[in-house]
Enzyme design. Structure first.
Site, mmCIF file in Angstrom:
data_model
loop_
_atom_site.group_PDB
_atom_site.id
_atom_site.type_symbol
_atom_site.label_atom_id
_atom_site.label_comp_id
_atom_site.label_asym_id
_atom_site.label_seq_id
_atom_site.Cartn_x
_atom_site.Cartn_y
_atom_site.Cartn_z
ATOM 1 N N GLU A 151 -14.209 -5.003 4.235
ATOM 2 C CA GLU A 151 -12.936 -4.368 4.564
ATOM 3 C C GLU A 151 -11.874 -5.445 4.636
ATOM 4 O OE1 GLU A 151 -10.985 -2.160 4.362
ATOM 5 O OE2 GLU A 151 -10.575 -1.008 6.163
ATOM 6 N N ALA A 155 0.311 0.232 6.359
ATOM 7 C CA ALA A 155 0.946 0.797 7.531
ATOM 8 C C ALA A 155 1.283 -0.348 8.485
ATOM 9 C CB ALA A 155 -0.009 1.794 8.220
ATOM 10 N N LYS A 171 -6.972 -4.994 -2.999
ATOM 11 C CA LYS A 171 -7.792 -5.564 -1.915
ATOM 12 C C LYS A 171 -8.870 -4.587 -1.457
ATOM 13 C CE LYS A 171 -4.100 -4.365 1.293
ATOM 14 N NZ LYS A 171 -4.621 -3.105 1.810
ATOM 15 N N HIS A 191 -10.574 0.816 -3.188
ATOM 16 C CA HIS A 191 -11.941 0.854 -2.673
ATOM 17 C C HIS A 191 -12.935 1.467 -3.656
ATOM 18 C CE1 HIS A 191 -10.291 -0.271 1.116
ATOM 19 N NE2 HIS A 191 -9.842 0.907 1.479
ATOM 20 N N ASP A 232 0.781 -1.245 0.000
ATOM 21 C CA ASP A 232 0.000 0.000 0.000
ATOM 22 C C ASP A 232 0.815 1.299 0.000
ATOM 23 O OD1 ASP A 232 -1.868 -1.968 0.295
ATOM 24 O OD2 ASP A 232 -2.853 -1.120 2.052
ATOM 25 N N CYS A 280 -2.230 -2.886 7.633
ATOM 26 C CA CYS A 280 -2.127 -3.830 6.517
ATOM 27 C C CYS A 280 -0.844 -4.651 6.548
ATOM 28 C CB CYS A 280 -2.298 -3.091 5.194
ATOM 29 S SG CYS A 280 -4.003 -2.487 4.999
ATOM 30 N N HIS A 301 -10.505 7.247 1.353
ATOM 31 C CA HIS A 301 -9.122 7.096 0.866
ATOM 32 C C HIS A 301 -9.059 5.996 -0.187
ATOM 33 C CE1 HIS A 301 -9.550 3.943 3.888
ATOM 34 N NE2 HIS A 301 -8.631 3.282 3.227
ATOM 35 N N ASP A 321 -4.801 -0.778 -1.504
ATOM 36 C CA ASP A 321 -6.193 -0.552 -1.154
ATOM 37 C C ASP A 321 -6.864 -0.059 -2.433
ATOM 38 O OD1 ASP A 321 -6.799 -1.106 1.471
ATOM 39 O OD2 ASP A 321 -6.897 0.971 2.125
ATOM 40 N N SER A 372 -15.390 1.147 5.045
ATOM 41 C CA SER A 372 -14.380 1.644 5.995
ATOM 42 C C SER A 372 -14.380 3.173 6.083
ATOM 43 C CB SER A 372 -12.981 1.159 5.588
ATOM 44 O OG SER A 372 -12.486 1.893 4.483
HETATM 45 ZN ZN LIG Z 1 -8.581 1.239 3.091
#
Ligand SMILES: [Zn+2]
Length: 200
Positions: free
Chosen positions: A114, A142, A107, A65, A21, A146, A82, A63, A71
């Site tokens: 989530e 982070a 993901k 989304h 990420d 993750c 985000h 990520d 989330s």
């Molecule tokens: Zn996320």
């Protein structure tokens, strides 16, 4: 600390670099900026170079989304909006330098699901197995979300897992979260290493 304590680690066939990420929304100025996360970029570039030099696989996870992801605060989650798929915030940092192709793992791609772990995607583990990957070297963002979830799942699935201590940064909702996450990953069997521990 328990877990293996490496001296020098020689990279070999079956090793893979997992960069978690490193997207603009998690970098300074982003929607969910991780403090000092830009400092890991040059370090990650050194890991990339080491893996590319040996023709080893590199996985870039992200990520990814939908705009109404569960989330997001607006939809009852804990985080600001985000990494909406296709936006600048979801893009990988262009400061990461690749000379060879890498594999992208997306993901948390559906509204109601989530996922902090890369292994939450159904094809990540099979992809690693088919590629005969046995050792994972995990860095990115982070530490306390993750990276933590990915390393825990990797260990549970039997992958020998190295935690790249100099290539991770944490959110630290509580000040100690990243330190605790590191300790827990090591307790579970992750081997903590830094670039200087790699035989380059
Ligand atoms: Zn996320």
């Amino acid at each position: 600390m328990s877990g293996p304590q490496p001296t020098t680690v020689e990279l070999k066939g079956g090793d893979a670099l997992i960069i978690v990420d490193v997207q603009y929304d998690f970098l300074p100025g982003g929607a969910l900026a991780v403090p000092q996360s830009d400092r890991i970029l040059p370090v990650i570039n050194n890991y990339i170079a080491a893996f590319e030099k040996r023709g080893l696989r590199i996985y870039m996870t992200r990520d990814w989304h939908p705009p109404d992801h569960c989330s997001f605060k607006e939809y009852g989650g804990p985080w600001p909006t985000h990494c909406v798929a296709g936006t600048k915030g979801a893009a990988f940092s262009t400061e990461l330098k690749f000379s060879l192709p890498f594999t992208i793992v997306s993901k948390a791609t559906t509204s109601d699901h989530e996922a902090y772990s890369d292994f939450s995607t159904t094809d990540f583990e099979p992809n690693l197995r088919v590629a005969c990957v046995s050792r994972l070297f995990v860095g990115g963002l982070a530490t306390d979300y993750c990276v933590f979830s990915t390393v825990k799942d990797a260990l549970a699935l039997g992958f020998e897992t190295y935690l790249l201590l100099d290539a991770i940064r944490g959110v630290n909702v509580q000040p100690d979260d990243s330190r605790k996450a590191e300790q827990e990953m090591i307790r579970l069997g992750a081997a903590p290493i830094k670039l200087q521990d790699l035989a380059l």
